[in-house]
Each structure stands twice: as structure tokens, then as C-alpha cells.
Design a protein around this motif. Structure first.
Motif, PDB file in Angstrom:
ATOM      1  N   ARG A  99       0.892  -1.189  -0.144  1.00 36.51           N
ATOM      2  CA  ARG A  99       0.004   0.139   0.050  1.00 36.51           C
ATOM      3  C   ARG A  99       0.800   1.402  -0.093  1.00 36.51           C
ATOM      4  O   ARG A  99       1.480   1.626   0.914  1.00 36.51           O
ATOM      5  CB  ARG A  99      -0.834  -0.092   1.048  1.00 36.51           C
ATOM      6  CG  ARG A  99      -1.934  -1.246   1.429  1.00 36.51           C
ATOM      7  CD  ARG A  99      -3.096  -0.874   0.694  1.00 36.51           C
ATOM      8  NE  ARG A  99      -4.033  -2.009   1.057  1.00 36.51           N
ATOM      9  CZ  ARG A  99      -4.475  -3.053   0.255  1.00 36.51           C
ATOM     10  NH1 ARG A  99      -3.889  -3.232  -0.930  1.00 36.51           N
ATOM     11  NH2 ARG A  99      -5.407  -3.780   0.689  1.00 36.51           N
ATOM     12  N   THR A 100       1.142   2.070  -1.145  1.00 32.41           N
ATOM     13  CA  THR A 100       1.741   2.941  -1.269  1.00 32.41           C
ATOM     14  C   THR A 100       1.403   4.196  -0.512  1.00 32.41           C
ATOM     15  O   THR A 100       0.202   4.630  -0.786  1.00 32.41           O
ATOM     16  CB  THR A 100       2.224   3.343  -2.896  1.00 32.41           C
ATOM     17  OG1 THR A 100       2.744   2.091  -3.230  1.00 32.41           O
ATOM     18  CG2 THR A 100       3.107   4.497  -3.173  1.00 32.41           C
ATOM     19  N   VAL A 101       2.226   4.971   0.186  1.00 33.33           N
ATOM     20  CA  VAL A 101       2.145   6.439   0.760  1.00 33.33           C
ATOM     21  C   VAL A 101       2.972   7.246   0.097  1.00 33.33           C
ATOM     22  O   VAL A 101       4.180   7.476   0.593  1.00 33.33           O
ATOM     23  CB  VAL A 101       1.803   6.171   2.222  1.00 33.33           C
ATOM     24  CG1 VAL A 101       1.738   7.594   2.901  1.00 33.33           C
ATOM     25  CG2 VAL A 101       0.850   5.221   2.806  1.00 33.33           C
ATOM     26  N   ALA A 102       2.570   8.097  -0.844  1.00 28.80           N
ATOM     27  CA  ALA A 102       3.643   8.933  -1.511  1.00 28.80           C
ATOM     28  C   ALA A 102       3.646  10.199  -0.774  1.00 28.80           C
ATOM     29  O   ALA A 102       2.993  10.653   0.076  1.00 28.80           O
ATOM     30  CB  ALA A 102       3.004   9.193  -2.865  1.00 28.80           C
ATOM     31  N   GLY A 103       4.983  10.830  -0.762  1.00 30.55           N
ATOM     32  CA  GLY A 103       5.434  11.809  -0.222  1.00 30.55           C
ATOM     33  C   GLY A 103       5.255  12.389   1.389  1.00 30.55           C
ATOM     34  O   GLY A 103       5.158  13.172   1.596  1.00 30.55           O
ATOM     35  N   TRP A 155       3.228   0.776   2.951  1.00 30.91           N
ATOM     36  CA  TRP A 155       2.699  -0.391   3.663  1.00 30.91           C
ATOM     37  C   TRP A 155       2.913  -1.730   3.247  1.00 30.91           C
ATOM     38  O   TRP A 155       2.437  -1.973   2.177  1.00 30.91           O
ATOM     39  CB  TRP A 155       1.183  -0.102   4.080  1.00 30.91           C
ATOM     40  CG  TRP A 155       0.828   0.777   5.056  1.00 30.91           C
ATOM     41  CD1 TRP A 155       0.122   2.002   4.766  1.00 30.91           C
ATOM     42  CD2 TRP A 155       0.916   1.051   6.690  1.00 30.91           C
ATOM     43  NE1 TRP A 155      -0.383   2.876   5.986  1.00 30.91           N
ATOM     44  CE2 TRP A 155       0.375   2.359   6.979  1.00 30.91           C
ATOM     45  CE3 TRP A 155       1.486   0.175   7.329  1.00 30.91           C
ATOM     46  CZ2 TRP A 155       0.421   2.738   8.256  1.00 30.91           C
ATOM     47  CZ3 TRP A 155       1.514   0.502   8.907  1.00 30.91           C
ATOM     48  CH2 TRP A 155       0.913   1.838   8.921  1.00 30.91           C
ATOM     49  N   MET A 156       3.973  -2.465   3.910  1.00 34.23           N
ATOM     50  CA  MET A 156       4.439  -3.546   3.179  1.00 34.23           C
ATOM     51  C   MET A 156       3.714  -5.074   3.977  1.00 34.23           C
ATOM     52  O   MET A 156       3.787  -4.894   5.172  1.00 34.23           O
ATOM     53  CB  MET A 156       5.853  -3.623   3.354  1.00 34.23           C
ATOM     54  CG  MET A 156       6.612  -2.551   2.436  1.00 34.23           C
ATOM     55  SD  MET A 156       6.452  -2.295   0.806  1.00 34.23           S
ATOM     56  CE  MET A 156       6.909  -3.964   0.342  1.00 34.23           C
ATOM     57  N   HIS A 157       3.266  -5.791   3.192  1.00 30.80           N
ATOM     58  CA  HIS A 157       2.596  -6.926   3.986  1.00 30.80           C
ATOM     59  C   HIS A 157       3.570  -8.038   4.550  1.00 30.80           C
ATOM     60  O   HIS A 157       4.900  -7.954   4.260  1.00 30.80           O
ATOM     61  CB  HIS A 157       2.031  -7.903   2.606  1.00 30.80           C
ATOM     62  CG  HIS A 157       1.437  -9.236   3.094  1.00 30.80           C
ATOM     63  ND1 HIS A 157       2.117 -10.336   3.347  1.00 30.80           N
ATOM     64  CD2 HIS A 157       0.356  -9.400   3.369  1.00 30.80           C
ATOM     65  CE1 HIS A 157       1.380 -11.241   3.634  1.00 30.80           C
ATOM     66  NE2 HIS A 157       0.268 -11.065   3.710  1.00 30.80           N
TER      67      HIS A 157
END
Length: 204
Positions: A85-89, A100-102
């Protein structure tokens, strides 16, 4: 009924997150299932609608008056991959953002007072940021994303499958010491040929 819920009353809660310690059964039966059915949760304000991928976890909690942990309803695409789950910037990520990495997955089920079996899945994530040198670093933040996997327990059989649906996310700061940086693999050292190594020994 007094011991049914490990929750506090709405007037005691006040939206700050202090004292709100629900079990997984309570999260599924009294919060996520009502949310999916369009009903109000048992404790108003305890779980708010927000996207955990919209900001770094510490920023997300600060926006909603939480400190070390928070509970959030978030809309998810039905077939969205669960690996990342990418959270940019995000601030503090060395300009490279975060994700967020599984880490693990658990399946479970809860049963209502009327005997309805609610099957659910919990996907655990750890939050990483990327530093200036490209290495990934664990921040110590964790997220448990709960999804009810059997739509029959909250909607009619003749309803069409929705494109988006609600999940419940528990975002918290880990109590464990922060993990060390994960650096890119170092190139292997070249070994000298045996003859050259023997010559070095004789020269010494």
C-alpha cells in the motif's frame, strides 16, 4: 449484557482513542459489519472514515486527534492487491515517500447473537520509508486491515457485487524497538586466485 463489550460509552470516549480496546469479534460484529450494512456503529466516533494510505501513519493519527493508535474505515477496491500500500510524499521518508508492506495474513470468524457466522481476514502491514540512499527503513508503525470476506453476512443475495467496499484498519505504533535499516545488498568481494594468494604469503 454489561460484559458483552470491552468498549466504553460514547460520552467517556470523546474521540481521543483512550480506553478504546475492542476485541477482534467486537470490531467485526459491532463496527465493520454495521458499516457495510449502512448502520451506525456501537460507539460513535470510535472508528472514523479515513484512508491510511493518504498520509504517513503519524500524520494520519495527528489529523484525527489520536496518538499511538487509531481505528479507521477505509474504502478498498474489491480486487486490490494486498502486498503493498503506497503512501507517497510522506514527511520523514527522505523525500522518497513510504509504503505499507505486507507481513502476514490471518483468517478468522465471529458469530452474532443470532448465530450468523461472519468470516473475515486480517492482513498485517509494516510501514517503511525510503531514505536518500535508496535503502528502506522500518518505522515501527503497523497496520491490521480487516475485511469481511463473505458478503452474504451483510447484504442480500440478490444485490450485485460492489466495486468498492469498507475495510477496518487498526494503525498503531509497535511496542518493539525500531528495526534497523534495510540497506541494499553489498557487492561480493572478489577473491584472489590461489596462486596469487600463495605469492602474497611468501612475500610476507
Amino acid at each position: 449484557m454489561g460484559k458483552e463489550m470491552n468498549l466504553i460509552r460514547e460520552d467517556e470516549y470523546g474521540g481521543g482513542g483512550v480506553g478504546f480496546e475492542p476485541t477482534e469479534d467486537e470490531l467485526m460484529l459491532h463496527f465493520l459489519r454495521p458499516q457495510l450494512r449502512g448502520f451506525a456503529p456501537r460507539v460513535a466516533g470510535a472508528v472514523v472514515e479515513a484512508d491510511p494510505c493518504g498520509a504517513a501513519p503519524w500524520e494520519l493519527l495527528a489529523r484525527h486527534g489520536r496518538r499511538e493508535e487509531g481505528f479507521f474505515f477505509s474504502a478498498r477496491a474489491r480486487r486490490k492487491p494486498s502486498v503493498r500500500r503506497t503512501v507517497a510524499g510522506c514527511v520523514g521518508g527522505g523525500g522518497g515517500g513510504g509504503a505499507w508492506m505486507h507481513s502476514s495474513t490471518k483468517n478468522g470468524q465471529s458469530v452474532t447473537d443470532l448465530g450468523v457466522v461472519v468470516r473475515w481476514c486480517r492482513i498485517n502491514y509494516c510501514f517503511y520509508v525510503r531514505g536518500e540512499m535508496g535503502q528502506q527503513r522500518s518505522t515501527g508503525w503497523m497496520m491490521a486491515e480487516y475485511e469481511i470476506t463473505d458478503p452474504r453476512c451483510y447484504r442480500r443475495a440478490d444485490d450485485g457485487e460492489e466495486d468498492d467496499f469498507w475495510v477496518l484498519c487498526h494503525v498503531r505504533k509497535s511496542s518493539r524497538p525500531q528495526a534497523a535499516k534495510i540497506s541494499p545488498a553489498k557487492p561480493a568481494r572478489l577473491r584472489k586466485p590461489a596462486a596469487a594468494a600463495a605469492a602474497d604469503v611468501r612475500a610476507a
